[in-house]
Scaffold this active site. Sequence first.
Site, PDB file in Angstrom:
ATOM      1  N   GLU A 191       9.520  31.116  12.600  1.00 44.70           N
ATOM      2  CA  GLU A 191      10.807  30.527  12.938  1.00 44.70           C
ATOM      3  C   GLU A 191      11.109  30.604  14.421  1.00 44.70           C
ATOM      4  OE1 GLU A 191      15.156  30.407  13.760  1.00 44.70           O
ATOM      5  OE2 GLU A 191      13.732  32.056  14.085  1.00 44.70           O
TER       6      GLU A 191
ATOM      7  N   ASP B 172       9.062  36.656  11.354  1.00 42.79           N
ATOM      8  CA  ASP B 172       8.658  36.877  12.742  1.00 42.79           C
ATOM      9  C   ASP B 172       9.833  37.253  13.631  1.00 42.79           C
ATOM     10  OD1 ASP B 172       9.617  34.204  12.431  1.00 42.79           O
ATOM     11  OD2 ASP B 172       8.699  33.635  14.345  1.00 42.79           O
TER      12      ASP B 172
END
Length: 522
Positions: free
Chosen positions: A209, A144
Amino acid sequence: MTERSAKLNILKFVKIVSFSLLFVILAFFVAATVRTLTFDVNAGLQLAHWEKTNNIASDINQHQREELLANFRDAIRIPTVSTTETQLNTTALREFDGLLRKAFPTVFSSHLVQHEVVANYSHLFWVPGSDLALVPYMLLAHIDVVPAEESDGWEAPPFSAKEIDGFIYGRGTIDNKQSVMGILQALEYLLIRGYSPQRGFFIGLGHDEEVSGFQGAMNIVRVLKKKGVQLAFVLDEGLAVLDGVISGLQGPAALIGISEKGLATVKLSVSKAPGHSSMPPSESSIGILAGAVKRLEENPMPRLFGEGPERGTFEHLAHKFRLPLKFVMSNMWLFSPLLGRVMERRPDTNAFVRTTTAITMFNSGVKVNILPSQAEAYVNLRIHSAQSLQEVLELIQSTVGDERVKMELVDGFDPLPVSSYDETAFGFQIIKKTVLDQFPQVTVAPGICIGNTDSRHYTDLAKDIYRFAPTWFRPGDAQRFHGINERISKKNYEELVVFYFNLIQNCDIKELPSPHSAGHEL
């Protein structure tokens, strides 16, 4: 005793004190000078015989070069944005899953690789080793990215992967799809060339994350714990190769993160009875809270430079500075307080000196003629390794010094444990060897991450966690991280693939050499 003899005794005493002080200063100076001339903590394993390995050469031909760049561009074009814990672009994450399977067919079809999807969008790979006595290790990266808008001032659309002057622009190019794709691309090429590891390893790719990794990383850890896995070391994102960034340093430096600062998000609030603006009290809820916030900004957390792992950073780099900086860096035992005072003058270096305090949100009021009953502010703190979360909370309370201001901990954790980086630290020395084999002009040093990574969730699985990728940062590049015009050079991305290609093979040695044993350099 006569007045004259008393004066002589005083004079004699002053002389003794003066000579003693001069002797002490001279002794300190001699000791510091000798240390400056002889100090090089990097010698160690650079002078040792490493176990011979038959590594596959990391030659990349033109076709592979075009292939790896095309795969990387495709990854950047997929907007795998995480906004909040509940706002993830799941459509993009599913598309990214398809890209991985298309880009790395050998990884997903090899009998050597076991793969599972975790928490719908994260990936866990296991590559067993032929020598079961060797403890496995783990490579981490995250899929991400943070949001990005072209209107913020990007030179190229943030999800275009457009090339400008040899650089690929786009969100995720340095945080952290270069590692996601680099690790899998390296494994793809190794498998194609018939590689089978002696030391087994895991690859974990988290999908959230940027919003704390509570679904991706934490569920990967749960899976590994159920399997009873313990790891020799973990390598995640974090620090990089700094070229021309550290003032006075001769040559580039590769900083391997051995810890992360802790975190605290604190909510401060004031409640008062509402009223009409025509009859204001002497102090409003906004005024009281503003005063508390002002006191926090005017009274920063204590200077702690030299009391954490940052001391090791400068000691490892000391021999690469010219005088007089070399004298200072070689003698941190003496000059830490002075260097800390210098570093606190700039926001980017102040982060290494203390727990930082940032007022990030301030909310109050609903209408121009109504006295607000509620005012609240959010304070984000990154905790120095020499402090604890509890110590920081107590300091905030004493600095605010107003019972009318309520303090609430929204989220927080202590600084991460410091991983080993001496001559017996397997993970650190393997990473260091791999860096120096590929970039012999670089100086390797331990460092500390001022941000946080998915690796903080893995502390139960590994004693040693390192945070590094050989992404090259030059002056101004650090501002691209979570900022505008994030980019990586095509050459540097290829270097990342080669780095992981060699690192995986270097991990196959059974043990580190004994230091200082011979004249063979890396």
